[in-house]
Design a protein around this motif. Structure first.
Motif, PDB file in Angstrom:
ATOM      1  N   GLN A 118     -17.408  -0.724   6.898  1.00 47.21           N
ATOM      2  CA  GLN A 118     -16.096  -0.603   7.404  1.00 47.21           C
ATOM      3  C   GLN A 118     -15.409  -2.143   7.330  1.00 47.21           C
ATOM      4  O   GLN A 118     -14.170  -2.198   7.126  1.00 47.21           O
ATOM      5  N   VAL A 119     -16.226  -3.015   7.450  1.00 38.51           N
ATOM      6  CA  VAL A 119     -15.844  -4.488   7.570  1.00 38.51           C
ATOM      7  C   VAL A 119     -16.121  -5.086   6.315  1.00 38.51           C
ATOM      8  O   VAL A 119     -15.212  -5.955   6.056  1.00 38.51           O
ATOM      9  N   ARG A 120     -16.998  -5.016   5.526  1.00 41.04           N
ATOM     10  CA  ARG A 120     -17.444  -5.841   4.432  1.00 41.04           C
ATOM     11  C   ARG A 120     -17.750  -4.619   3.300  1.00 41.04           C
ATOM     12  O   ARG A 120     -18.637  -4.774   2.582  1.00 41.04           O
ATOM     13  N   SER A 121     -16.242  -3.906   2.735  1.00 42.33           N
ATOM     14  CA  SER A 121     -16.406  -2.973   1.828  1.00 42.33           C
ATOM     15  C   SER A 121     -16.902  -3.664   0.450  1.00 42.33           C
ATOM     16  O   SER A 121     -17.317  -2.772  -0.481  1.00 42.33           O
ATOM     17  N   GLN A 122     -16.359  -4.738   0.333  1.00 42.84           N
ATOM     18  CA  GLN A 122     -16.845  -5.573  -0.917  1.00 42.84           C
ATOM     19  C   GLN A 122     -18.447  -5.765  -1.354  1.00 42.84           C
ATOM     20  O   GLN A 122     -18.646  -5.538  -2.410  1.00 42.84           O
ATOM     21  N   ASN A 123     -19.059  -5.572  -0.032  1.00 38.58           N
ATOM     22  CA  ASN A 123     -20.551  -5.748  -0.311  1.00 38.58           C
ATOM     23  C   ASN A 123     -21.034  -4.596  -0.700  1.00 38.58           C
ATOM     24  O   ASN A 123     -22.197  -4.279  -1.126  1.00 38.58           O
TER      25      ASN A 123
END
Length: 347
Positions: A118-123
């Motif tokens: 939810q914070v680091r969707s790119q990962n």
């Protein structure tokens, strides 16, 4: 400006690797954190940090917790459904899948995933692609990268839940020392820091190795081995001047929660001197620790607003500059490139 203990630039510790850019505790996260050939010295981490837990067959692997449902795809593997269980880990009930119930061969079937999508969707792009690495695989990678750039990169392993793993016959300390020794890490100047939130295991390690030890200090609670032994002291007692002198008898450094150095107020802003004063008010922890001969490494620095103090939203660079100005000797960062760009500004 307060200087570091050794009058050198503070070290950059890649927290679980470059975990702002890749799923944490994967070889991809560790490799990205390290400088590459042809890049400037200041662009890479000085140390990478693997949290260590054990497999059923006693192999040290890198996971933030021994419960792995948040960081792997284990829940989607029907062949391991029977291993889901509930355990008490450091006094807390946890339900899921635990590394100590799997052999290394079984764990290698799993794939890592982003812990906070939810914070680091790119990962999440990397979900399902990366294995759980062993400590040996991490050391091998560090040595290859060090040779490539002709610069030594250190490792900063954390012993996770030492009392728990000792209780189930899978103590982490002996295999950790054996692995480090086998790979040539020896002596007080070796590029290694061994860290733990507990006290007793570090005190014991200090009688068995000259490798640098780090006492981790949280801003609340107490070491779990104190809970088990009935010791009334808390982390707050350990950060007093007298507590720091005791730590210095067995450790080279303390690894502290940021709030122990610069507390936040009830609004989530960094505490300042006086209602109308703009000057941030740190505690004396760096000064006291340095007086005891201890290095001070601070955790954890992250770029996202949800982790930053309210008065540093959108400006993680300013947070680094503040802590570096207070003389800290190192920082744990999910974004080691951001940290490294500011660590040399004061020097």
């Amino acid at each position: 400006m307060t200087t570091t203990l050794q009058k050198t630039s503070p070290i950059i510790i890649a927290h679980r690797g470059a975990s702002g850019y890749r799923p944490e505790h994967t070889l991809a996260a560790y490799e990205l954190a390290m400088p590459a050939a042809g890049y400037a010295y200041a662009l890479g981490a000085d140390y990478i940090e693997p949290d260590l837990v054990s497999t059923k067959d006693g192999i040290l692997i890198a996971r933030h917790e021994n419960e792995i449902s948040e960081t792997t795809d284990v829940a989607s593997h029907a062949e391991f459904a029977h291993l889901q269980t509930t355990k008490i880990i450091d006094g807390e009930s946890k339900t899921g899948w635990f590394t100590e119930d799997f052999t290394l061969k079984e764990l290698k079937i799993l794939r890592a995933k982003e812990r906070i999508p939810q914070v680091r969707s790119q990962n999440t792009t990397y979900d399902g692609l990366l294995e759980i690495p062993t400590l040996q695989e991490i050391i091998d990678l560090v040595k290859v990268k060090s040779d490539e750039i002709n610069r030594t990169i250190g490792i900063y392993p954390e012993i996770k839940h030492p009392t728990y793993f000792q209780s189930i016959g899978l103590a982490l300390e002996a295999p950790l020392l054996a692995t480090l020794t086998a790979n040539g890490y020896q002596g007080a100047n070796a590029p290694v820091f061994i860290q733990s939130f507990e006290v007793g295991n570090l005190q014991d390690l200090s009688t068995k190795t000259d490798l640098p030890l780090v006492q981790l200090l949280n801003n609340t609670g107490k070491p779990y081995d104190f809970v088990v032994s009935g010791c009334e002291r808390t982390y707050a007692d350990l950060v007093t001047a007298s507590g720091l002198k005791e730590i210095a008898k067995y450790a080279k450094a303390i690894g502290i929660h940021k709030n122990l150095l610069v507390p936040r107020d009830s609004n989530g802003k960094l505490r300042r001197r006086g209602a109308a004063c703009r000057q941030i008010s740190p505690t004396s922890l760096v000064i006291d620790a340095h007086a005891a001969g201890l290095l001070v490494h601070v955790w954890t620095f992250r770029n996202e607003d949800c982790f930053l103090p309210l008065d540093f939203q959108g400006n993680p660079q300013a947070e680094y500059e503040l802590f570096f100005s207070l003389g800290v000797d190192g920082v744990f960062s999910d974004y080691p490139d951001t940290a490294a760009c500011h660590s040399t500004l004061q020097w």
